[in-house]
Write an enzyme that holds these catalytic residues in place. Sequence first.
Site, mmCIF file in Angstrom:
data_model
loop_
_atom_site.group_PDB
_atom_site.id
_atom_site.type_symbol
_atom_site.label_atom_id
_atom_site.label_comp_id
_atom_site.label_asym_id
_atom_site.label_seq_id
_atom_site.Cartn_x
_atom_site.Cartn_y
_atom_site.Cartn_z
ATOM 1 N N GLU A 141 0.767 -1.181 -0.116
ATOM 2 C CA GLU A 141 0.093 0.046 0.030
ATOM 3 C C GLU A 141 0.891 1.465 0.063
ATOM 4 O O GLU A 141 0.635 2.254 -0.730
ATOM 5 C CB GLU A 141 -1.166 0.130 1.100
ATOM 6 C CG GLU A 141 -2.145 1.064 0.809
ATOM 7 C CD GLU A 141 -3.474 0.565 1.223
ATOM 8 O OE1 GLU A 141 -3.575 0.494 2.521
ATOM 9 O OE2 GLU A 141 -4.218 0.312 0.231
ATOM 10 N N ASP A 142 1.808 1.363 0.741
ATOM 11 C CA ASP A 142 2.471 2.712 1.072
ATOM 12 C C ASP A 142 3.372 2.873 -0.074
ATOM 13 O O ASP A 142 4.471 3.760 -0.071
ATOM 14 C CB ASP A 142 3.218 2.726 2.278
ATOM 15 C CG ASP A 142 2.265 2.422 3.476
ATOM 16 O OD1 ASP A 142 1.104 2.799 3.118
ATOM 17 O OD2 ASP A 142 2.618 1.710 4.416
#
Length: 576
Positions: free
Chosen positions: A76-77
């Site tokens: 995600e990041d």
Amino acid sequence: MAFGKLIDILKKQNRPAADLEFVEKAYHFAAQAHQGQKRKSGDPFIVHPLSTATRLAEMQLDTKTVAAALLHDTCEDGDCNRSHIKNLFGEEIAFLVEGVTKLDKIRYKGSERSAESLRKMFLAIGEDIRIVLLKLVDRLHNMETLQYLPPEKQKRIARETLEIYAPLAYRLGMSKLSSKLEDLSFPYVYPDEHDWLIRTTKEKYQTWGKYLERIKPVLVEELLKEEIKFLNVDSRIKHYYSLYRKLLKHDMDLAKITDIAALRIILTSVEDCYAALGIIHKLWPPVPGQIKDYIALPKPNGYRSLHTTVFGPQNNLVEIQLRTKEMHEEAEHGIAAHWAYSEYKKDSNKNRDRRGVSFADQKQFSWINQIKEWQKDIENPDEFLESLKIDFFKDRIFVLTPKGDVVDLPEGSTPIDFAYHIHTDVGTTATGAKVNGKMVPLDHKLEVGDLVEILVQKGRKPSSDWLKFVKSGEARRKIMSTIRKVQDEKLFQKHGGEKAEFKITARDRVGLIRDLTDIFARQKISIQGMLTDEKNKNYPLINIKATLKNRRELEKLMLKLKEVKEVKEVGFKLLS
Ligand code: MN
């Protein structure tokens, strides 16, 4: 949501042991990666990927997609360790996970950009239809847990779901998913309308439900008597958002809507669908003009069924839908149903009613022509995967601004094309560009999904070199116009003034010439010559010569001349 449930589903589908192991490995990796993380609901984070994977398994998607669903939020990041996932799970999984992560960057603002181009872009960036399916199911779980988010986010996400995700699911023939997404979004996007609808229809829904239950046995008995083979007779009530949309078209008058409730009959063959239709019409007379044969003429999204509206007992209007089991699965799961067929039902293909599976022969999904390609029987799995790649926007690319807005450009576009598309000033003052966080030259070729950032410097002017590599007509036009301005300015400065010739086209009228010369007089510019060419009697061409001090004076003059009544066009030329 337990992992055991997912494994049970996969086991029931007789997937090979190696597949189960693969999914288990993905699960453990994801559980590890999300350890200690919580959803806004307070649930452990793993609940979300697990729920997404379980749904995809229920839809019978391939094992790789199920595994990718488990892993889809581990990157995600942005600091996704692609090579790590690739080493552990292979290139295909890494590709799927990366695709989902790319799609996460897109934000729908609901403003000037059309939702349609966003949907197309979504598919283009998705590249592989499985990425789009994964993202749709991912969104479904996020919608189901939307109540835990702050109100502002709720509204934005729900609107995005209603405008982009639900129509996309519908286009792909996944009506069940599409309806669910709509009904989950509805109360957040239109809270008052939603409340009103629930209040007004509550009683009606109950009455209709009871009525259908009462007439169902009558129909079943008739079908049995005529020896029609059917698998199921079910009642279905129109989902809320669909009813709301229909009400908008019918003056919000519930009485005008005849298909709120319907009986749905699932039969074993196409012949039986038509035979049953005849039997129903003998039992209850049809409303003229309400018989729809979506078997002979499927809807653009591939939907097939027979629909009729009849005068039922007590003269109530009832819609009846007839379809085969295959049609039913396709109607509910669309493209995903077909995926499942190809993968797990190949062997039984021969035994099936040809008309029930001749999906490929139909003009299904005419919107996405490429998808037709993979609807043909593909024997080789590699070829099959390759054909899933969506490259139907060959001549366009979609890139993102740092805020996640989508920009649609011709293929081969550069950061300069992008900059001019954002704003003329951004193009004119561009000095450098970053693509996906890295500095690139201004003639760098952009690719689908790139995140582009333009560095600007006040007072900068475009270089004529840019004309050698820009792709869009928009950028080319704007660059040329600026370059011309700069050149003119230099001429003015060199001579301290320039002689200019204006060409004005206007519809002839009394006082036209006076109004034009007045403009020069008011700006204290003396006219050095004037000619009127009257070859076109109604639209004479007026030619005025005058000496101007600088470019600003020229521009001001142009603006004023254009404002004169009946003036159609004004052009100018510097005479030195
Ligand atoms: Mn997710």
